[in-house]
Write a protein that holds these residues in place. Structure first.
Motif, PDB file in Angstrom:
ATOM      1  N   ALA A  10      10.174 -39.870  36.412  1.00 12.46           N
ATOM      2  CA  ALA A  10      10.897 -40.239  35.192  1.00 12.46           C
ATOM      3  C   ALA A  10      12.242 -39.510  35.105  1.00 12.46           C
ATOM      4  O   ALA A  10      13.242 -40.091  34.668  1.00 12.46           O
ATOM      5  CB  ALA A  10      10.047 -39.921  33.962  1.00 12.46           C
ATOM      6  N   ASP A  13      15.956 -40.587  37.324  1.00 10.31           N
ATOM      7  CA  ASP A  13      16.992 -41.554  36.970  1.00 10.31           C
ATOM      8  C   ASP A  13      18.018 -40.930  36.023  1.00 10.31           C
ATOM      9  O   ASP A  13      17.651 -40.343  35.001  1.00 10.31           O
ATOM     10  CB  ASP A  13      16.349 -42.774  36.298  1.00 10.31           C
ATOM     11  CG  ASP A  13      17.358 -43.868  36.064  1.00 10.31           C
ATOM     12  OD1 ASP A  13      18.020 -43.844  35.000  1.00 10.31           O
ATOM     13  OD2 ASP A  13      17.482 -44.737  36.935  1.00 10.31           O
ATOM     14  N   THR A  15      20.069 -42.291  33.894  1.00  6.62           N
ATOM     15  CA  THR A  15      20.054 -42.878  32.548  1.00  6.62           C
ATOM     16  C   THR A  15      18.940 -42.259  31.721  1.00  6.62           C
ATOM     17  O   THR A  15      19.141 -41.933  30.540  1.00  6.62           O
ATOM     18  CB  THR A  15      19.874 -44.413  32.623  1.00  6.62           C
ATOM     19  OG1 THR A  15      20.939 -44.962  33.404  1.00  6.62           O
ATOM     20  CG2 THR A  15      19.871 -45.033  31.238  1.00  6.62           C
ATOM     21  N   ARG A  16      17.778 -42.074  32.326  1.00  7.28           N
ATOM     22  CA  ARG A  16      16.669 -41.461  31.585  1.00  7.28           C
ATOM     23  C   ARG A  16      16.981 -40.013  31.227  1.00  7.28           C
ATOM     24  O   ARG A  16      16.631 -39.546  30.135  1.00  7.28           O
ATOM     25  CB  ARG A  16      15.376 -41.583  32.382  1.00  7.28           C
ATOM     26  CG  ARG A  16      14.894 -43.021  32.462  1.00  7.28           C
ATOM     27  CD  ARG A  16      13.484 -43.141  32.961  1.00  7.28           C
ATOM     28  NE  ARG A  16      13.329 -42.968  34.385  1.00  7.28           N
ATOM     29  CZ  ARG A  16      13.336 -43.959  35.273  1.00  7.28           C
ATOM     30  NH1 ARG A  16      13.525 -45.204  34.871  1.00  7.28           N
ATOM     31  NH2 ARG A  16      13.158 -43.711  36.543  1.00  7.28           N
ATOM     32  N   HIS A  47      13.548 -48.063  30.142  1.00  9.92           N
ATOM     33  CA  HIS A  47      13.692 -46.652  30.511  1.00  9.92           C
ATOM     34  C   HIS A  47      12.836 -45.766  29.600  1.00  9.92           C
ATOM     35  O   HIS A  47      12.187 -44.826  30.058  1.00  9.92           O
ATOM     36  CB  HIS A  47      15.160 -46.219  30.434  1.00  9.92           C
ATOM     37  CG  HIS A  47      15.985 -46.656  31.599  1.00  9.92           C
ATOM     38  ND1 HIS A  47      15.811 -46.158  32.863  1.00  9.92           N
ATOM     39  CD2 HIS A  47      17.009 -47.546  31.680  1.00  9.92           C
ATOM     40  CE1 HIS A  47      16.686 -46.715  33.688  1.00  9.92           C
ATOM     41  NE2 HIS A  47      17.427 -47.570  32.983  1.00  9.92           N
ATOM     42  N   LEU A  48      12.850 -46.089  28.317  1.00  5.65           N
ATOM     43  CA  LEU A  48      12.053 -45.310  27.359  1.00  5.65           C
ATOM     44  C   LEU A  48      10.560 -45.449  27.642  1.00  5.65           C
ATOM     45  O   LEU A  48       9.800 -44.490  27.454  1.00  5.65           O
ATOM     46  CB  LEU A  48      12.385 -45.737  25.929  1.00  5.65           C
ATOM     47  CG  LEU A  48      13.801 -45.375  25.450  1.00  5.65           C
ATOM     48  CD1 LEU A  48      14.087 -46.022  24.098  1.00  5.65           C
ATOM     49  CD2 LEU A  48      14.002 -43.872  25.395  1.00  5.65           C
ATOM     50  N   LEU A  51       9.727 -42.994  30.317  1.00  8.28           N
ATOM     51  CA  LEU A  51       9.700 -41.642  29.736  1.00  8.28           C
ATOM     52  C   LEU A  51       8.439 -41.439  28.903  1.00  8.28           C
ATOM     53  O   LEU A  51       7.839 -40.359  28.925  1.00  8.28           O
ATOM     54  CB  LEU A  51      10.952 -41.407  28.879  1.00  8.28           C
ATOM     55  CG  LEU A  51      12.275 -41.335  29.639  1.00  8.28           C
ATOM     56  CD1 LEU A  51      13.444 -41.321  28.661  1.00  8.28           C
ATOM     57  CD2 LEU A  51      12.310 -40.121  30.550  1.00  8.28           C
TER      58      LEU A  51
END
Length: 145
Positions: A10, A13, A15-16, A47-48, A51
């Motif tokens: 996770a 990335d 962006t994460r 993406h969330l 996570l």
């Protein structure tokens, strides 16, 4: 996949990681999290979800809003796992600092230098490191002597 691997996946990335950095400021909605990024809200939601599956965030629902909150426990697991490596690197960096301090105290010390070809004695000379040198060219092997 084990829990630590899921967390690292996770975090891999950018962006994460940026989303987690935003959540350090406090709880935020998916729309608020998507605003500074050049990707769509559904992409941010995906993406969330990664996570959330790693346990790094939790989502709550308030009417039509989905609020996200950072969960520190998985990051503490990463911190614990990295502890021995931090100690190892800290010792190495400490030794490097000491070596640099010693070098700074000795102004006469010079770094290792590469010997340039123009400073070497002529090929064929007994002083040249490779007295019977040859070079390979596009035409073939030619003697440098």
């Amino acid at each position: 996949m084990d829990e630590l691997s899921t967390i690292f996946l996770a975090l891999a990335d950018p962006t994460r990681r940026a989303l987690l950095a935003q959540l350090q400021q406090g709880e935020a909605t998916v729309t608020e999290l998507a605003a500074p990024h050049s990707i769509s809200v559904p992409s941010v939601s995906r993406h969330l979800k990664v996570l959330e599956q790693a346990g790094l965030i939790t989502k709550s629902r308030s009417a039509q809003w989905r609020n996200c909150r950072l969960q520190p426990a998985p990051l503490q697991k990463v911190e614990e796992w990295m502890g021995p490596y931090r100690d190892f690197l800290g010792n190495r960096l400490g030794r490097l600092d000491a070596q640099l301090a010693i070098a700074a105290e000795r102004p006469d010390a010079r770094p290792n230098r590469r010997i340039d070809d123009d400073r070497l004695p002529a090929t064929g000379s007994k002083l040249h490191p490779y007295p019977n040198s040859c070079c390979i060219t596009a035409v073939g092997i030619q003697s440098v002597d």
